[in-house]
Write a protein that holds these residues in place. Structure first.
Motif, PDB file in Angstrom:
ATOM      1  N   ALA A  88       0.887  -1.323   0.111  1.00  0.00           N
ATOM      2  CA  ALA A  88      -0.025   0.148   0.146  1.00  0.00           C
ATOM      3  C   ALA A  88       0.845   1.260  -0.023  1.00  0.00           C
ATOM      4  O   ALA A  88       0.594   2.210  -0.492  1.00  0.00           O
ATOM      5  CB  ALA A  88      -0.891  -0.027   1.140  1.00  0.00           C
ATOM      6  N   SER A 276      -5.904   7.022  -5.394  1.00  0.00           N
ATOM      7  CA  SER A 276      -6.304   6.983  -4.067  1.00  0.00           C
ATOM      8  C   SER A 276      -7.270   5.712  -3.571  1.00  0.00           C
ATOM      9  O   SER A 276      -7.082   5.128  -2.669  1.00  0.00           O
ATOM     10  CB  SER A 276      -7.000   8.184  -3.673  1.00  0.00           C
ATOM     11  N   ARG A 279      -4.672   2.954  -2.700  1.00  0.00           N
ATOM     12  CA  ARG A 279      -4.350   3.012  -1.374  1.00  0.00           C
ATOM     13  C   ARG A 279      -5.255   2.346  -0.509  1.00  0.00           C
ATOM     14  O   ARG A 279      -5.036   1.290   0.424  1.00  0.00           O
ATOM     15  CB  ARG A 279      -3.896   4.361  -1.008  1.00  0.00           C
ATOM     16  N   LEU A 280      -6.440   2.894  -0.633  1.00  0.00           N
ATOM     17  CA  LEU A 280      -7.449   2.468   0.171  1.00  0.00           C
ATOM     18  C   LEU A 280      -7.926   1.019   0.127  1.00  0.00           C
ATOM     19  O   LEU A 280      -8.294   0.301   1.131  1.00  0.00           O
ATOM     20  CB  LEU A 280      -8.871   3.319  -0.081  1.00  0.00           C
TER      21      LEU A 280
ATOM     22  N   ILE B  71      -2.322   1.341   7.332  1.00  0.00           N
ATOM     23  CA  ILE B  71      -2.845   1.552   5.659  1.00  0.00           C
ATOM     24  C   ILE B  71      -3.789   2.614   5.570  1.00  0.00           C
ATOM     25  O   ILE B  71      -3.679   3.571   4.700  1.00  0.00           O
ATOM     26  CB  ILE B  71      -3.110   0.102   5.017  1.00  0.00           C
ATOM     27  N   PHE B  72      -4.931   2.636   6.544  1.00  0.00           N
ATOM     28  CA  PHE B  72      -6.007   3.337   6.581  1.00  0.00           C
ATOM     29  C   PHE B  72      -5.492   4.820   6.712  1.00  0.00           C
ATOM     30  O   PHE B  72      -5.993   6.134   6.029  1.00  0.00           O
ATOM     31  CB  PHE B  72      -6.980   3.206   7.289  1.00  0.00           C
ATOM     32  N   ALA B  75      -3.735   6.066   3.564  1.00  0.00           N
ATOM     33  CA  ALA B  75      -4.745   6.566   2.660  1.00  0.00           C
ATOM     34  C   ALA B  75      -5.304   7.899   2.722  1.00  0.00           C
ATOM     35  O   ALA B  75      -5.380   8.760   1.881  1.00  0.00           O
ATOM     36  CB  ALA B  75      -5.564   5.687   2.550  1.00  0.00           C
ATOM     37  N   ASP B  89      -6.328  12.683  -7.491  1.00  0.00           N
ATOM     38  CA  ASP B  89      -7.061  12.484  -8.618  1.00  0.00           C
ATOM     39  C   ASP B  89      -8.277  12.403  -8.836  1.00  0.00           C
ATOM     40  O   ASP B  89      -8.993  12.208 -10.022  1.00  0.00           O
ATOM     41  CB  ASP B  89      -6.496  10.756  -8.685  1.00  0.00           C
TER      42      ASP B  89
END
Lengths: 590, 92
Positions: A88, A276, A279-280, B71-72, B75, B89
């Motif tokens: 990630a 994005s 990643r999520l 990870i969260f 993000a 994006d």
């Protein structure tokens, strides 16, 4: 209803569901075939990634391995989850921005060389075939044990189902069947785990049950009781390891970076709409994976306790019927060394090798094992793989739970097999044909070749599943070690170091690949008798050598890059582009 | 990206912030898994933790929970960073 009938219903029902989804989501173009059109929702992709990732080994074998390894089983738990953090943070978002179809695509473009692309294809095919053979085998085993279908037919049925949805549906079909397969497999894993946790500790959540008191009035927690019972029987305590710390460290690291470098996992992140989302989506994937991975240590500990409770010092004639059922298929066996008619369980292997049976029955009705006995008091042989499959029977759970486990095991094996077959077919039709050998073929032709490649790969995988090379179990170390030592460093440097040249990357991949391959091959095949800590480099086993291979790859790539180059300006400009999320395109046709 | 100096400088600053955030999260990743779960497992095991030995819990449970959180967090913070530097994006 009988367990067998229920199993037929569950398995047929789930297969029908997968095929239905495949028909609904047929792929019509190459970008649908390779990356599902790049429009998969991050949560759906998370589930699909989880199913893709969790193989027959995760579902069937892992809890059993932990049950018998105790603390040492940690290498798999952390190794197979920690890699997602690397994925990630270091790889997925940038590869999604890059926006092509395959991992070799990225290596070929970033290192401006078809040579690099072909090296990547070779790494990918070796890694993926190693894996897929194990999956088809898993399908065969589940069929033969739960449905009394011979392994041959089990594998053929599995091949037919995968063929149908992978060849027709491509990545799009696979993605949505994997979502369904995740639901089936996680339900099938959690239900028996919750039952058993309730049975042993009165606590429904296995993750908490593992730390709770056993409800037998002893006042001991599960782990205390397990430690004490094992020490009484002469084993080391469950919560202490027996491996050297450096080896635990190296294996965990190799599995983590191997996970992050596995092509069938990486391409899943090519299917989401944006950077994005990539990643999520890795976060969701790990969440869905962790549901199983944090449950597995509880299942392992409960299973070991249950197993010892039900068989140790029990007369063979009075032992639970599950023991005899699994004895009939040769996955447990008993040799009455002291002639007292009771089963004694102790450290060490009861006899040499896996059991070969005589046609006769022994004096107590047990199957007669003809292997040479070891000189210890252990009388029990047990295949670790039965712990998850037999757990519901050992804990006397209702028939539908047992049937559910069969459907879950098949879902785990089929979803992983399909994901692997897809990356194999994509790397052949896209990287070898379209980009290297047969440039200028049309999209229709490429799609046609992709389907042919997928079909061929399924047939080869099926053959390997039916006639497994004797070393299948041993080559798993190859898959992770090679992914860690070859692909991961090349991708990482491609993103984070603009000055890594094609000479650097290719020599790095080759050094990592060859070094790791030779080390594993030497200890597994050339000199298996010296496969112990006295002969290993720095005490690192073949399972962990991928970590060293990756370090060698990095070092080689960095040094060679200093003396070669420069990297073309168009390539450094491309690296600048992939570092920025804005301007992401749907994978385009080219 | 264009060749515009401003844009190039902004991209560099964005990348530096990204690397800084990533390094912090990777240090945590290493500490909970290789640190608590492997290197320090023996001293930590002397401390009880809700029916577990602490080191054992980090190795077989805790590290995995932290991985998900990392990870969260990445993000979310990256999304914020993307917007701050105008490289999100979502912007067509």
């Amino acid at each position: 209803m009988e367990v067998q009938t229920l199993t037929y219903i569950f398995v047929t029902g789930s297969f029908g569901l997968y095929i239905g989804i495949a028909i609904w989501s047929r792929a019509a173009s190459t970008d649908e075939f390779y990356v599902a059109g790049g429009g998969v929702h991050p949560i759906a992709n998370g589930m699909a990634t989880a199913a893709d990732w969790m193989s027959a080994a995760s579902f069937i074998s892992m809890a059993g391995i932990i049950a018998f390894m105790g603390y040492d089983g940690t290498v798999y738990l952390m190794g197979w989850t920690g890699g997602y953090v690397l994925l990630a943070l270091l790889l997925a978002p940038y590869l999604r921005k890059f926006g092509e179809f395959t991992v070799p695509d990225f290596i070929g473009a970033r290192y401006y060389s078809n040579g690099a692309r072909v090296v990547a294809v070779i790494c990918l095919i070796v890694v993926s075939f190693t894996y897929v053979a194990g999956q088809m085998r898993g399908v065969g085993i589940v069929f033969s044990q739960f449905l009394n279908v011979p392994i041959l037919w089990g594998v053929i049925i599995g091949m037919a189902v995968v063929f149908f949805y992978a060849v027709l549906g491509g990545m799009k079909g696979i993605t949505y069947t994997q979502v369904a397969q995740y639901c089936v497999l996680i339900f099938a894993y959690l239900v028996p785990a919750i039952f058993i946790s309730l049975l042993i500790t009165d606590i429904p959540i296995p993750q908490f049950g593992l730390g709770a008191e056993v409800n037998d009035g002893s006042g001991l927690t599960v782990l205390e009781k397990l430690d004490r019972t094992l020490v009484e029987l002469g084993f080391g305590p469950y919560t202490d390891g027996s491996k050297d710390m450096i080896d635990v460290f190296a294996i965990t690291l190799a599995l983590m970076i191997g996970t992050a470098g596995l092509p069938h996992v990486i391409v899943r992140f090519f299917t989401v709409p944006s950077v994005s989302d990539a990643r999520l989506s890795a976060g969701y994937a790990l969440f869905f994976i962790a549901l199983l991975y944090t449950t597995a240590p509880a299942v392992g500990a409960f299973a070991r306790l249950n197993f010892i409770d039900t068989i140790h010092d029990t007369a063979y004639q009075e032992v639970d019927p599950w023991f005899k059922r699994w004895e009939d298929i040769g996955l447990v066996s008993w040799v009455d060394k002291n002639g007292d008619g009771k089963i004694q369980y102790a450290p060490g292997a009861a006899f040499i090798g896996s059991p070969s049976f005589d046609d006769d029955r022994g004096p107590r009705g047990e199957r007669v094992v003809i292997n040479e006995r070891n000189d210890n008091t252990n009388e029990v042989y047990v295949d670790r793989d039965i712990m998850v499959l037999a757990n519901p029977e050992i804990a006397a759970l209702p028939g539908w739970v047992i049937a559910l486990v069969a459907a879950g095991g098949l879902a785990a094996a089929l979803s992983t097999a399909a994901g692997l077959l897809l990356v194999i077919s994509a790397s052949v039709s896209h990287d070898l044909l379209k980009k290297t050998l047969a440039r200028g073929i049309s999209e229709r032709e490429e799609l046609f070749y992709a389907r042919i490649a997928a079909a061929t790969a399924i047939v080869i995988a099926g053959y390997l599943g039916i006639n497994p090379p004797g070393f299948v179990a041993q080559v798993v170390a190859f898959a992770f070690g090679l992914a860690a030592a070859s692909l991961f460093p090349a991708i990482l440097l491609g993103i984070f170091s603009k000055s890594t040249t094609k000479e650097g990357a290719i020599s790095g991949m080759l050094v990592g690949l060859v070094g790791t391959f030779c080390y594993i091959a030497y200890f597994k095949f050339v000199a298996p008798e010296s496969n112990n800590a006295d002969h290993w480099w720095f005490g690192i086993s073949p399972e962990g050598i991928g970590a060293v291979g990756a370090a060698l790859n990095f070092a080689t790539a960095l040094i060679v890059s200093r003396f070669s180059g420069p990297v073309p300006a168009s390539v450094t400009a491309m690296v600048d582009t992939i570092r920025i999320p804005a301007g992401v395109e749907k994978p385009h046709d080219h | 990206m264009t060749d515009d100096d401003n844009d190039g400088g902004r991209a560099k600053a964005y990348w530096r912030s990204n690397i800084r955030l990533m390094s912090v999260l990777l240090v945590i990743w290493f500490t909970v898994s290789f640190g608590f779960g492997i290197l320090l497992v023996e001293p930590l095991n002397r401390i009880p933790f809700f029916g577990f030995k602490t080191g054992f819990w980090w190795a077989q449970q805790g590290s995995i929970y932290v991985f998900i959180i990392l990870i969260f967090v990445y993000a979310r913070l990256m999304k914020r960073l993307d917007r701050k530097y105008g490289v999100d994006d979502d912007e067509a």
